[in-house]
Design a protein around this motif. Structure first.
Motif, PDB file in Angstrom:
ATOM      1  N   GLY A 132      -4.692 -48.237  -0.889  1.00  0.00           N
ATOM      2  CA  GLY A 132      -5.489 -49.239  -1.575  1.00  0.00           C
ATOM      3  C   GLY A 132      -5.545 -49.004  -3.075  1.00  0.00           C
ATOM      4  N   PHE A 133      -5.722 -50.100  -3.844  1.00  0.00           N
ATOM      5  CA  PHE A 133      -5.800 -49.976  -5.282  1.00  0.00           C
ATOM      6  C   PHE A 133      -7.073 -49.220  -5.663  1.00  0.00           C
ATOM      7  CE2 PHE A 133      -7.313 -51.580  -9.404  1.00  0.00           C
ATOM      8  CZ  PHE A 133      -6.227 -51.218 -10.194  1.00  0.00           C
ATOM      9  N   GLY A 134      -6.917 -48.148  -6.439  1.00  0.00           N
ATOM     10  CA  GLY A 134      -8.065 -47.378  -6.875  1.00  0.00           C
ATOM     11  C   GLY A 134      -8.533 -46.350  -5.870  1.00  0.00           C
ATOM     12  N   SER A 135      -7.912 -46.320  -4.682  1.00  0.00           N
ATOM     13  CA  SER A 135      -8.317 -45.353  -3.654  1.00  0.00           C
ATOM     14  C   SER A 135      -7.686 -43.992  -3.944  1.00  0.00           C
ATOM     15  CB  SER A 135      -7.883 -45.834  -2.269  1.00  0.00           C
ATOM     16  OG  SER A 135      -8.468 -47.078  -1.969  1.00  0.00           O
ATOM     17  N   LEU A 136      -8.442 -42.938  -3.679  1.00  0.00           N
ATOM     18  CA  LEU A 136      -7.949 -41.581  -3.930  1.00  0.00           C
ATOM     19  C   LEU A 136      -7.116 -41.093  -2.748  1.00  0.00           C
ATOM     20  CD1 LEU A 136     -11.225 -40.027  -5.408  1.00  0.00           C
ATOM     21  CD2 LEU A 136      -9.185 -40.758  -6.668  1.00  0.00           C
ATOM     22  N   PRO A 137      -6.056 -40.340  -3.012  1.00  0.00           N
ATOM     23  CA  PRO A 137      -5.238 -39.788  -1.923  1.00  0.00           C
ATOM     24  C   PRO A 137      -6.026 -38.782  -1.094  1.00  0.00           C
ATOM     25  CG  PRO A 137      -4.563 -38.879  -4.034  1.00  0.00           C
ATOM     26  CD  PRO A 137      -5.519 -39.981  -4.337  1.00  0.00           C
ATOM     27  N   VAL A 138      -5.690 -38.694   0.178  1.00  0.00           N
ATOM     28  CA  VAL A 138      -6.427 -37.844   1.119  1.00  0.00           C
ATOM     29  C   VAL A 138      -5.678 -36.525   1.320  1.00  0.00           C
ATOM     30  CG1 VAL A 138      -7.356 -37.677   3.458  1.00  0.00           C
ATOM     31  CG2 VAL A 138      -7.266 -39.908   2.287  1.00  0.00           C
ATOM     32  N   PRO A 139      -6.350 -35.387   1.208  1.00  0.00           N
ATOM     33  CA  PRO A 139      -5.693 -34.101   1.481  1.00  0.00           C
ATOM     34  C   PRO A 139      -5.274 -34.005   2.953  1.00  0.00           C
ATOM     35  CG  PRO A 139      -7.729 -33.791   0.243  1.00  0.00           C
ATOM     36  CD  PRO A 139      -7.729 -35.210   0.708  1.00  0.00           C
ATOM     37  N   VAL A 140      -4.036 -33.598   3.210  1.00  0.00           N
ATOM     38  CA  VAL A 140      -3.508 -33.471   4.579  1.00  0.00           C
ATOM     39  C   VAL A 140      -2.724 -32.164   4.702  1.00  0.00           C
ATOM     40  CG1 VAL A 140      -3.372 -35.964   4.989  1.00  0.00           C
ATOM     41  CG2 VAL A 140      -1.441 -34.781   3.923  1.00  0.00           C
ATOM     42  N   THR A 141      -2.226 -31.928   5.914  1.00  0.00           N
ATOM     43  CA  THR A 141      -1.387 -30.751   6.156  1.00  0.00           C
ATOM     44  C   THR A 141       0.054 -31.052   5.771  1.00  0.00           C
ATOM     45  OG1 THR A 141      -0.897 -31.421   8.423  1.00  0.00           O
ATOM     46  CG2 THR A 141      -2.889 -30.090   8.070  1.00  0.00           C
ATOM     47  N   ALA A 142       0.915 -30.067   5.900  1.00  0.00           N
ATOM     48  CA  ALA A 142       2.322 -30.234   5.528  1.00  0.00           C
ATOM     49  C   ALA A 142       3.017 -31.284   6.382  1.00  0.00           C
ATOM     50  CB  ALA A 142       3.048 -28.899   5.637  1.00  0.00           C
ATOM     51  N   THR A 143       2.509 -31.537   7.577  1.00  0.00           N
ATOM     52  CA  THR A 143       3.115 -32.538   8.470  1.00  0.00           C
ATOM     53  C   THR A 143       2.401 -33.887   8.391  1.00  0.00           C
ATOM     54  OG1 THR A 143       1.714 -31.757  10.292  1.00  0.00           O
ATOM     55  CG2 THR A 143       3.904 -30.763  10.060  1.00  0.00           C
ATOM     56  N   GLY A 144       1.445 -34.020   7.476  1.00  0.00           N
ATOM     57  CA  GLY A 144       0.712 -35.273   7.327  1.00  0.00           C
ATOM     58  C   GLY A 144      -0.477 -35.380   8.252  1.00  0.00           C
ATOM     59  N   GLY A 145      -0.830 -34.306   8.883  1.00  0.00           N
ATOM     60  CA  GLY A 145      -1.969 -34.334   9.799  1.00  0.00           C
ATOM     61  C   GLY A 145      -3.297 -34.247   9.075  1.00  0.00           C
ATOM     62  N   GLU A 146      -4.369 -34.495   9.818  1.00  0.00           N
ATOM     63  CA  GLU A 146      -5.711 -34.485   9.239  1.00  0.00           C
ATOM     64  C   GLU A 146      -6.086 -33.065   8.833  1.00  0.00           C
ATOM     65  OE1 GLU A 146     -10.309 -35.735  10.440  1.00  0.00           O
ATOM     66  OE2 GLU A 146      -8.641 -36.113  11.821  1.00  0.00           O
ATOM     67  N   LEU A 147      -6.716 -32.957   7.687  1.00  0.00           N
ATOM     68  CA  LEU A 147      -7.138 -31.661   7.169  1.00  0.00           C
ATOM     69  C   LEU A 147      -8.661 -31.634   7.088  1.00  0.00           C
ATOM     70  CD1 LEU A 147      -6.081 -28.960   5.927  1.00  0.00           C
ATOM     71  CD2 LEU A 147      -6.316 -30.057   3.693  1.00  0.00           C
ATOM     72  N   LEU A 148      -9.252 -30.579   7.555  1.00  0.00           N
ATOM     73  CA  LEU A 148     -10.710 -30.455   7.523  1.00  0.00           C
ATOM     74  C   LEU A 148     -11.179 -30.248   6.086  1.00  0.00           C
ATOM     75  CD1 LEU A 148     -13.415 -30.204   9.019  1.00  0.00           C
ATOM     76  CD2 LEU A 148     -12.981 -27.729   9.203  1.00  0.00           C
ATOM     77  N   ILE A 149     -12.072 -31.126   5.643  1.00  0.00           N
ATOM     78  CA  ILE A 149     -12.614 -31.043   4.282  1.00  0.00           C
ATOM     79  C   ILE A 149     -14.087 -30.667   4.395  1.00  0.00           C
ATOM     80  CG2 ILE A 149     -12.977 -32.269   2.113  1.00  0.00           C
ATOM     81  CD1 ILE A 149     -10.744 -34.155   2.958  1.00  0.00           C
ATOM     82  N   PRO A 150     -14.479 -29.466   3.967  1.00  0.00           N
ATOM     83  CA  PRO A 150     -15.841 -28.971   4.154  1.00  0.00           C
ATOM     84  C   PRO A 150     -16.936 -29.878   3.603  1.00  0.00           C
ATOM     85  CG  PRO A 150     -14.390 -27.219   3.383  1.00  0.00           C
ATOM     86  CD  PRO A 150     -13.621 -28.491   3.270  1.00  0.00           C
ATOM     87  N   TYR A 151     -16.711 -30.446   2.424  1.00  0.00           N
ATOM     88  CA  TYR A 151     -17.779 -31.214   1.779  1.00  0.00           C
ATOM     89  C   TYR A 151     -17.505 -32.720   1.806  1.00  0.00           C
ATOM     90  CZ  TYR A 151     -18.465 -26.518  -0.070  1.00  0.00           C
ATOM     91  OH  TYR A 151     -18.641 -25.169  -0.188  1.00  0.00           O
ATOM     92  N   ALA A 152     -16.742 -33.163   2.793  1.00  0.00           N
ATOM     93  CA  ALA A 152     -16.363 -34.578   2.856  1.00  0.00           C
ATOM     94  C   ALA A 152     -17.577 -35.492   3.002  1.00  0.00           C
ATOM     95  CB  ALA A 152     -15.388 -34.805   4.004  1.00  0.00           C
ATOM     96  N   SER A 153     -18.552 -35.096   3.821  1.00  0.00           N
ATOM     97  CA  SER A 153     -19.735 -35.940   4.048  1.00  0.00           C
ATOM     98  C   SER A 153     -20.551 -36.109   2.777  1.00  0.00           C
ATOM     99  CB  SER A 153     -20.605 -35.340   5.153  1.00  0.00           C
ATOM    100  OG  SER A 153     -19.908 -35.291   6.369  1.00  0.00           O
ATOM    101  N   ALA A 154     -20.797 -34.997   2.088  1.00  0.00           N
ATOM    102  CA  ALA A 154     -21.559 -35.063   0.843  1.00  0.00           C
ATOM    103  C   ALA A 154     -20.816 -35.887  -0.203  1.00  0.00           C
ATOM    104  CB  ALA A 154     -21.826 -33.652   0.321  1.00  0.00           C
ATOM    105  N   ALA A 155     -19.499 -35.688  -0.270  1.00  0.00           N
ATOM    106  CA  ALA A 155     -18.689 -36.438  -1.234  1.00  0.00           C
ATOM    107  C   ALA A 155     -18.719 -37.923  -0.923  1.00  0.00           C
ATOM    108  CB  ALA A 155     -17.258 -35.923  -1.210  1.00  0.00           C
ATOM    109  N   SER A 156     -18.719 -38.269   0.362  1.00  0.00           N
ATOM    110  CA  SER A 156     -18.758 -39.670   0.764  1.00  0.00           C
ATOM    111  C   SER A 156     -20.068 -40.332   0.356  1.00  0.00           C
ATOM    112  CB  SER A 156     -18.557 -39.785   2.273  1.00  0.00           C
ATOM    113  OG  SER A 156     -18.620 -41.126   2.692  1.00  0.00           O
ATOM    114  N   VAL A 157     -21.183 -39.639   0.548  1.00  0.00           N
ATOM    115  CA  VAL A 157     -22.500 -40.179   0.175  1.00  0.00           C
ATOM    116  C   VAL A 157     -22.574 -40.394  -1.332  1.00  0.00           C
ATOM    117  CG1 VAL A 157     -24.973 -39.709   0.086  1.00  0.00           C
ATOM    118  CG2 VAL A 157     -23.677 -39.180   2.163  1.00  0.00           C
ATOM    119  N   LEU A 158     -22.143 -39.391  -2.083  1.00  0.00           N
ATOM    120  CA  LEU A 158     -22.166 -39.506  -3.543  1.00  0.00           C
ATOM    121  C   LEU A 158     -21.253 -40.632  -4.020  1.00  0.00           C
ATOM    122  CD1 LEU A 158     -22.121 -35.750  -4.649  1.00  0.00           C
ATOM    123  CD2 LEU A 158     -24.035 -37.346  -4.760  1.00  0.00           C
TER     124      LEU A 158
END
Length: 276
Positions: A132-158
């Protein structure tokens, strides 16, 4: 370190990535900062030039990020927001935009804390383009899999709070830009406002009008209307023209005197009547 940004998938379902070295990442970051700095300098030069001609002693504050909105508001004058008079709209824009920057900066810092830490440590990090336009890239693994982001919830609220504040800031900014450019370029103020908002090039727009002196927009439009329809004459404040034949007129034409003078007795007649 290295950074790979996955931008799509091939026919076999394998992710296609754009790999960049640390030098390339730093170079892109430096280029973005240079462009931002250039626009900020143009904004500061423009506001300082206009402010000094207007006698604004605090015009030098235009060099401070965010505070330049305050100087812009001083030049614009009192704003009218839905009937509510605002002495300096720039103050509100300054506070709202700074709050938005602080919230979003904190959210981005929390979201990419581990990723940036690994990159600066020399590791290879992977990001997935959000698309999406203006959307930030998502951190993933080397194979493109989901990566656990410790502070994702707090970052989402902010991030959500920041989006709400940004919307209000945008509304106030449009009001500020309209009032500002109305005073500098009353004929094309809406063009400058649209370009400032849509392309985020306010600094360039302010720099282009730096040599113009502010005018009262309402008075300017009234004078323009008079010039267009009355040849520059105010139809509601005209004085009657002089009579071109006044110098040839007799005194009695303009000073008829007492209209009952014919009915009054003369001096001699008055004395005779008194004796009788």
């Amino acid at each position: 370190g290295k950074m790979t940004i996955f931008i799509g998938q091939d026919s076999l379902g394998q992710y296609i990535g754009l790999e960049m070295s640390a030098g390339a990442v730093y170079g892109i970051f430096a280029a973005v900062l240079a462009v931002m700095l250039a626009f900020h300098v143009m904004w500061a030069v423009g506001l300082t030039s206009i402010g000094r001609r207007q006698g604004i002693k605090t015009a030098w504050l235009a060099w401070i990020p965010f505070v330049n909105r305050y100087v812009m508001g001083k030049i614009s004058g009192q704003a009218n927001l839905f009937g509510l008079k605002v002495k300096n709209m720039g103050v509100w824009v300054m506070l709202l935009e700074f709050l938005d920057f602080a919230l979003m900066g904190t959210a981005v810092g929390l979201y990419y804390a581990d990723t940036l830490g690994a990159f600066f440590a020399g590791e290879h990090v992977y990001l997935m383009s959000a698309g999406g336009f203006g959307s930030l890239p998502v951190p993933v693994t080397a194979t493109g899999g989901e990566l656990l982001i410790p502070y994702a919830s707090a970052a989402s609220v902010l991030s959500m709070i920041s989006s709400f504040v940004a919307l209000i800031a945008l509304f106030f900014s449009i009001s500020l830009y309209l009032d500002f450019f109305k005073r500098l370029v009353p004929e094309t103020f809406w063009v400058y406002t649209l370009l400032s908002v849509l392309l985020d090039i306010t600094g360039l727009m302010v720099f282009l009008v730096r040599k113009k002196d502010p005018v009262d927009y309402k008075e300017y439009m009234q004078n323009k209307y008079r010039r267009t329809y009355y040849g520059g004459v105010n139809p509601y404040a005209q004085t009657p023209p002089d009579d071109p034949y006044r110098e040839y007129a007799q005194k009695g034409d303009y000073d008829p005197g007492d209209p009952f003078s014919d009915l009054k007795p003369t001096e001699g007649e008055g004395e005779n009547q008194g004796e009788n």
